[in-house]
Design a protein around this motif. Sequence first.
Motif, short mmCIF file in Angstrom:
data_model
loop_
_atom_site.label_atom_id
_atom_site.label_comp_id
_atom_site.label_asym_id
_atom_site.label_seq_id
_atom_site.Cartn_x
_atom_site.Cartn_y
_atom_site.Cartn_z
N LEU A 183 0.73 -1.03 0.38
CA LEU A 183 0.13 0.17 -0.02
C LEU A 183 0.58 0.59 0.21
O LEU A 183 0.36 2.21 -0.65
N ILE A 184 1.81 0.95 0.91
CA ILE A 184 2.99 2.48 0.81
C ILE A 184 3.97 2.70 -0.67
O ILE A 184 3.44 3.62 -1.23
N ALA A 185 3.82 1.45 -1.56
CA ALA A 185 4.39 1.57 -2.21
C ALA A 185 3.87 1.96 -3.25
O ALA A 185 3.80 2.62 -4.27
N LEU A 186 2.22 2.12 -3.59
CA LEU A 186 1.10 2.45 -4.60
C LEU A 186 0.65 3.41 -3.84
O LEU A 186 0.90 4.56 -4.96
N ILE A 187 1.30 4.32 -2.98
CA ILE A 187 1.00 5.58 -2.32
C ILE A 187 1.94 6.09 -3.20
O ILE A 187 1.53 7.85 -3.84
N ILE A 188 2.89 5.81 -2.91
CA ILE A 188 4.18 6.69 -3.57
C ILE A 188 4.42 7.13 -4.99
O ILE A 188 4.98 7.80 -5.58
N GLY A 189 4.31 5.51 -5.23
CA GLY A 189 4.60 4.75 -7.33
C GLY A 189 3.24 6.04 -7.79
O GLY A 189 3.39 6.38 -8.47
N VAL A 224 7.44 -8.16 -20.02
CA VAL A 224 6.86 -6.21 -20.56
C VAL A 224 7.69 -6.15 -19.96
O VAL A 224 8.18 -4.60 -20.56
N ILE A 225 7.91 -5.71 -18.07
CA ILE A 225 8.91 -5.06 -17.56
C ILE A 225 10.64 -4.98 -17.69
O ILE A 225 10.79 -4.16 -18.65
N GLU A 226 10.33 -6.29 -18.45
CA GLU A 226 11.65 -6.06 -19.34
C GLU A 226 11.89 -5.52 -20.41
O GLU A 226 13.22 -4.63 -21.29
N GLY A 227 11.24 -5.88 -21.24
CA GLY A 227 10.86 -5.16 -22.73
C GLY A 227 11.31 -3.17 -22.60
O GLY A 227 11.52 -2.61 -23.08
N ILE A 228 10.58 -3.38 -21.29
CA ILE A 228 9.75 -1.44 -21.11
C ILE A 228 10.97 -1.37 -20.37
O ILE A 228 11.80 0.59 -20.78
N ARG A 229 12.10 -2.00 -19.98
CA ARG A 229 13.22 -1.62 -19.02
C ARG A 229 14.40 -1.34 -20.81
O ARG A 229 15.41 0.07 -20.95
N GLU A 230 14.21 -2.69 -21.66
CA GLU A 230 14.85 -2.23 -22.80
C GLU A 230 14.65 -1.31 -23.73
O GLU A 230 15.88 -0.74 -24.67
N SER A 273 2.10 -0.84 -15.85
CA SER A 273 2.99 -1.74 -15.57
C SER A 273 3.79 -1.82 -14.49
O SER A 273 4.62 -2.59 -13.46
N ARG A 274 4.35 0.03 -14.78
CA ARG A 274 5.19 0.27 -13.59
C ARG A 274 5.10 -0.37 -12.16
O ARG A 274 5.57 0.23 -11.44
N LEU A 275 3.61 0.66 -11.89
CA LEU A 275 3.08 1.18 -10.97
C LEU A 275 2.54 -0.42 -10.17
O LEU A 275 2.77 -0.88 -8.71
N LEU A 276 2.13 -1.41 -10.84
CA LEU A 276 2.44 -2.23 -10.91
C LEU A 276 3.18 -3.65 -10.07
O LEU A 276 3.11 -3.82 -9.38
N ALA A 277 4.42 -3.03 -11.06
CA ALA A 277 6.18 -3.53 -10.71
C ALA A 277 6.90 -2.97 -9.29
O ALA A 277 6.98 -3.68 -8.47
N PHE A 278 5.87 -1.25 -9.22
CA PHE A 278 6.39 -1.12 -7.81
C PHE A 278 5.52 -1.93 -6.42
O PHE A 278 6.09 -1.73 -5.71
#
Length: 330
Positions: free
Chosen positions: A111-117, A205-211, A226-231
């Motif tokens: 939840l803290i990650a959701l708020i910060i993200g 997907v997240i590795e594709g976003i990184r590349e 996708s970034r928010l979910l990874a966070f």
Amino acid sequence: MSAELAPGSAVVSASAGVRMLDIAERHRVLLAGLFLLVFPLVMPFHALAVVILTYGLYALGFNLLFGYLGLLSFGHAALFGGGAYLCGMALVHLGAPWWVGVAVGTIGGALIALIIGALAIRTRGIYFAMVTLALAQCVYYVFYQAVDLTGGENGLRLPSMAPIDLFGFRLSFVDPITRYYVVAAFVLASLFVLSRILASPFGAVIEGIRENEARARACGYDVTRSRLLAFVLSGAFCGLAGALQALHLAIVPIETLSIETSGLAVMMCLLGGMGTFFGPFIGAAVFLILENVVSVYTVHWQLVVGIVFVVCVLFFPRGIWGSILHWCGR
């Protein structure tokens, strides 16, 4: 004749090494479980093994965001410390059992990650790092001022844990080896979850976003979501690590939320190898073992650890575990 066969034998040897790496990759969780069984036997004392597991899990959560997605955060102490404090508050103020405290800490970190993200995820590069740092300092201030709930600068002391009933057996959490294997069970479950995440389409997907973020966006993927979910997933791992650390120490110091704790995640991830499965635990083990060994001989142990870190960054840019995988692959 032997000279003519030498190149072919080298190719066979290389292909055998690649096959071994592929087998290890497919069964990495099983190999991790086998290693965790014997790990406390090679450590000088069991408490150090527990701390390596908790900080390794913390670095693993950070690695999901930094190593696999490519976002550098300086605010992960808020997720680790937030999970530790929320776990402790559930035990102290609500009288919850230990497993409820672990669940509260894990969910609290997410939840803290959701708020910060939600506030930081649209920024890029150094701006993302600075925003996460600023928001983590806000979390630090909130917990520092909530003296009645968190103990303020004195920290939060947890009550003694009752024996664990498991299939008719009573296990005492006071026993160091029992405590280790309880923590190891959570770590192994986390490794299994991470393995499934990385093997899923979302992991690709997240590795594709990184590349190549632009290409991922052009392919129709929602980069921001996708970034928010990874966070959030990173926050869940870090919150779980914080909860386990709180149970292990039976106290949550305010330093758990400090900027130095965020720096530890970065250092451990780089030491072990960012974007590798076992790298965070290798980095945590190297850092904590160096701290324990060098601090016996000098109070300036941070200087020695800093030199080791600089050497690894300069000569092993892939990290310790990343370099080993690279050499084996060659």
